[in-house]
Motif scaffolding. Sequence first.
Motif, PDB file in Angstrom:
ATOM      1  N   TRP A  10       0.829  -1.193   0.000  1.00 28.03           N
ATOM      2  CA  TRP A  10       0.000   0.000   0.000  1.00 28.03           C
ATOM      3  C   TRP A  10       0.861   1.238   0.000  1.00 28.03           C
ATOM      4  CZ3 TRP A  10      -0.752   4.302   2.978  1.00 28.03           C
ATOM      5  CH2 TRP A  10      -1.876   5.062   2.662  1.00 28.03           C
ATOM      6  N   LYS A  11       0.568   2.142  -0.896  1.00 31.06           N
ATOM      7  CA  LYS A  11       1.178   3.464  -0.928  1.00 31.06           C
ATOM      8  C   LYS A  11       0.045   4.474  -1.027  1.00 31.06           C
ATOM      9  CE  LYS A  11       5.443   2.049  -1.136  1.00 31.06           C
ATOM     10  NZ  LYS A  11       6.345   2.151  -0.055  1.00 31.06           N
ATOM     11  N   ASN A  31      -5.046   3.344   6.949  1.00 34.20           N
ATOM     12  CA  ASN A  31      -3.951   3.047   6.041  1.00 34.20           C
ATOM     13  C   ASN A  31      -2.818   4.055   6.169  1.00 34.20           C
ATOM     14  OD1 ASN A  31      -5.218   0.812   5.033  1.00 34.20           O
ATOM     15  ND2 ASN A  31      -6.085   1.848   3.272  1.00 34.20           N
ATOM     16  N   TYR A  35      -0.724   3.061   9.151  1.00 37.38           N
ATOM     17  CA  TYR A  35       0.101   1.901   8.835  1.00 37.38           C
ATOM     18  C   TYR A  35       1.259   2.277   7.924  1.00 37.38           C
ATOM     19  CZ  TYR A  35      -3.500  -1.122  10.834  1.00 37.38           C
ATOM     20  OH  TYR A  35      -4.387  -1.739  11.676  1.00 37.38           O
ATOM     21  N   PHE A  36       0.994   3.151   6.953  1.00 38.86           N
ATOM     22  CA  PHE A  36       2.050   3.594   6.048  1.00 38.86           C
ATOM     23  C   PHE A  36       3.115   4.364   6.825  1.00 38.86           C
ATOM     24  CE2 PHE A  36       3.825   6.799   3.127  1.00 38.86           C
ATOM     25  CZ  PHE A  36       4.432   5.953   2.225  1.00 38.86           C
ATOM     26  N   SER A  94       5.213   1.924   8.939  1.00 37.61           N
ATOM     27  CA  SER A  94       6.201   1.158   8.170  1.00 37.61           C
ATOM     28  C   SER A  94       7.396   2.030   7.792  1.00 37.61           C
ATOM     29  CB  SER A  94       5.566   0.532   6.931  1.00 37.61           C
ATOM     30  OG  SER A  94       5.149   1.519   6.016  1.00 37.61           O
ATOM     31  N   GLU A  95       7.134   3.262   7.374  1.00 42.82           N
ATOM     32  CA  GLU A  95       8.229   4.171   7.024  1.00 42.82           C
ATOM     33  C   GLU A  95       9.056   4.533   8.260  1.00 42.82           C
ATOM     34  OE1 GLU A  95       9.145   5.343   3.881  1.00 42.82           O
ATOM     35  OE2 GLU A  95       7.783   3.725   3.313  1.00 42.82           O
ATOM     36  N   TRP A  98       6.817  -5.646   8.136  1.00 45.47           N
ATOM     37  CA  TRP A  98       6.457  -4.428   8.854  1.00 45.47           C
ATOM     38  C   TRP A  98       6.928  -3.205   8.087  1.00 45.47           C
ATOM     39  CZ3 TRP A  98       8.805  -6.070  14.206  1.00 45.47           C
ATOM     40  CH2 TRP A  98       8.046  -7.113  14.748  1.00 45.47           C
ATOM     41  N   ASP A 104       7.539  -2.940   4.798  1.00 50.21           N
ATOM     42  CA  ASP A 104       6.901  -2.692   3.501  1.00 50.21           C
ATOM     43  C   ASP A 104       5.395  -2.494   3.630  1.00 50.21           C
ATOM     44  OD1 ASP A 104       5.699  -5.236   3.504  1.00 50.21           O
ATOM     45  OD2 ASP A 104       7.159  -6.102   2.131  1.00 50.21           O
ATOM     46  N   GLY A 105       4.878  -2.557   4.856  1.00 44.60           N
ATOM     47  CA  GLY A 105       3.484  -2.226   5.100  1.00 44.60           C
ATOM     48  C   GLY A 105       2.493  -3.352   4.879  1.00 44.60           C
ATOM     49  N   THR A 118       1.549  -5.511  10.311  1.00 48.40           N
ATOM     50  CA  THR A 118       1.888  -4.590  11.400  1.00 48.40           C
ATOM     51  C   THR A 118       2.250  -5.410  12.628  1.00 48.40           C
ATOM     52  OG1 THR A 118      -0.418  -4.444  12.078  1.00 48.40           O
ATOM     53  CG2 THR A 118       0.396  -2.725  10.616  1.00 48.40           C
TER      54      THR A 118
END
Length: 92
Positions: free
Chosen positions: A9-10, A22, A25-26, A29-30, A60, A62-63, A66
């Motif tokens: 997901w981006k 989302n 979560y993004f 991950s970053e 985790w 790359d998303g 979690t």
Amino acid sequence: MRKTTRKVWKPDLKCGKIHRRNEVYFLLSENIKRHRKEAGLTNRQLANELGVTVSSVEKWQDGTRTPRPAKLLLLSEVLGVSLDELMKGEKE
């Protein structure tokens, strides 16, 4: 058997629609990736510190997955950041 590709997901910044869940979560991950690199740890070293597999750490980052709440707390301690900073990118 057909090979499936993993979809990462981006955020879609063109349409301006990002679901809050989302987005968190993004950011998580970053932030995991950024703080791991700042701490000078490899994926393997971080996985060993947390007692998880390297694959878990990669997912985790790359998303696609979690961390569980207990691992999030341990992750923040290992990386030396607060839970808020890890989740939202904000310093306390």
